[in-house]
Design a protein around this motif. Structure first.
Motif, short mmCIF file in Angstrom:
data_model
loop_
_atom_site.label_atom_id
_atom_site.label_comp_id
_atom_site.label_asym_id
_atom_site.label_seq_id
_atom_site.Cartn_x
_atom_site.Cartn_y
_atom_site.Cartn_z
N HIS A 50 44.22 31.50 15.14
CA HIS A 50 45.66 31.61 15.37
C HIS A 50 45.98 32.94 16.05
CE1 HIS A 50 49.94 31.38 14.82
NE2 HIS A 50 49.92 32.47 14.12
N ALA A 51 45.42 34.03 15.55
CA ALA A 51 45.66 35.35 16.13
C ALA A 51 45.14 35.41 17.56
CB ALA A 51 45.02 36.43 15.28
N HIS A 52 43.96 34.84 17.80
CA HIS A 52 43.38 34.84 19.15
C HIS A 52 44.28 34.07 20.12
CE1 HIS A 52 40.47 34.86 22.33
NE2 HIS A 52 40.51 33.53 22.38
N PHE A 53 44.77 32.91 19.70
CA PHE A 53 45.64 32.12 20.56
C PHE A 53 46.94 32.88 20.85
CE2 PHE A 53 49.06 29.04 21.22
CZ PHE A 53 48.54 28.33 22.29
N TYR A 54 47.52 33.50 19.83
CA TYR A 54 48.77 34.24 20.00
C TYR A 54 48.58 35.36 21.03
CZ TYR A 54 52.67 37.32 19.04
OH TYR A 54 53.77 38.12 19.18
N HIS A 55 47.48 36.10 20.92
CA HIS A 55 47.23 37.20 21.85
C HIS A 55 46.96 36.68 23.26
CE1 HIS A 55 47.59 40.32 18.92
NE2 HIS A 55 46.73 39.72 18.13
N SER A 56 46.32 35.52 23.37
CA SER A 56 46.08 34.92 24.69
C SER A 56 47.40 34.54 25.35
CB SER A 56 45.20 33.68 24.56
OG SER A 56 43.95 34.02 24.03
N VAL A 57 48.30 33.99 24.57
CA VAL A 57 49.62 33.59 25.10
C VAL A 57 50.39 34.83 25.54
CG1 VAL A 57 51.87 32.63 24.47
CG2 VAL A 57 49.78 31.44 23.83
N GLN A 58 50.35 35.88 24.73
CA GLN A 58 51.05 37.12 25.08
C GLN A 58 50.49 37.72 26.36
OE1 GLN A 58 53.86 37.98 23.61
NE2 GLN A 58 53.53 36.17 22.35
N LYS A 59 49.18 37.68 26.50
CA LYS A 59 48.52 38.20 27.71
C LYS A 59 48.93 37.37 28.92
CE LYS A 59 44.01 39.76 29.20
NZ LYS A 59 42.60 39.84 28.86
N ALA A 60 48.97 36.06 28.76
CA ALA A 60 49.37 35.18 29.87
C ALA A 60 50.82 35.44 30.27
CB ALA A 60 49.20 33.72 29.47
N LYS A 61 51.68 35.71 29.33
CA LYS A 61 53.09 36.01 29.64
C LYS A 61 53.19 37.29 30.45
CE LYS A 61 55.47 33.79 25.79
NZ LYS A 61 56.26 34.03 24.58
N THR A 62 52.38 38.30 30.11
CA THR A 62 52.42 39.57 30.83
C THR A 62 51.91 39.39 32.26
OG1 THR A 62 51.09 40.23 28.92
CG2 THR A 62 52.26 41.93 30.02
N ILE A 63 50.86 38.61 32.43
CA ILE A 63 50.31 38.38 33.76
C ILE A 63 51.32 37.60 34.60
CG2 ILE A 63 48.53 37.13 35.02
CD1 ILE A 63 46.63 37.80 32.67
N LYS A 64 52.02 36.67 33.98
CA LYS A 64 53.00 35.83 34.68
C LYS A 64 54.14 36.68 35.23
CE LYS A 64 55.68 31.65 34.06
NZ LYS A 64 56.10 30.63 33.11
N LYS A 65 54.49 37.78 34.54
CA LYS A 65 55.60 38.63 34.97
C LYS A 65 55.28 39.36 36.27
CE LYS A 65 57.49 39.43 30.40
NZ LYS A 65 57.76 40.42 29.37
N TRP A 66 54.00 39.53 36.60
CA TRP A 66 53.63 40.27 37.81
C TRP A 66 54.01 39.50 38.97
CZ3 TRP A 66 48.72 43.62 37.50
CH2 TRP A 66 48.75 44.37 36.34
#
Length: 66
Positions: A50-66
């Protein structure tokens, strides 16, 4: 299971497990049979995934903002 949690905005893993236990569509999507037990949040691997998935989603959101 975390995919369902994130997609439907369920705030806790415990609530997600309760929903999966009740909702046959969720059980089907996850590949659980009618009698198969659902994973418990007490198991360490469940929380780690669960923690790994949450961090992956957060990372994807940050990359998407670029």
């Amino acid at each position: 299971m975390t995919f369902i949690q994130y997609t439907f905005g369920i705030r806790s893993m415990r609530k997600t497990i309760e929903e999966v236990e009740k909702n046959m569509a969720y059980r089907w999507f996850l590949g659980y049979g009618f009698q198969r037990a659902i994973a418990s949040t007490n198991h360490p691997n469940t929380l780690v995934r669960h923690a790994h998935f949450y961090h992956s989603v957060q990372k994807a959101k940050t990359i998407k903002k670029w």
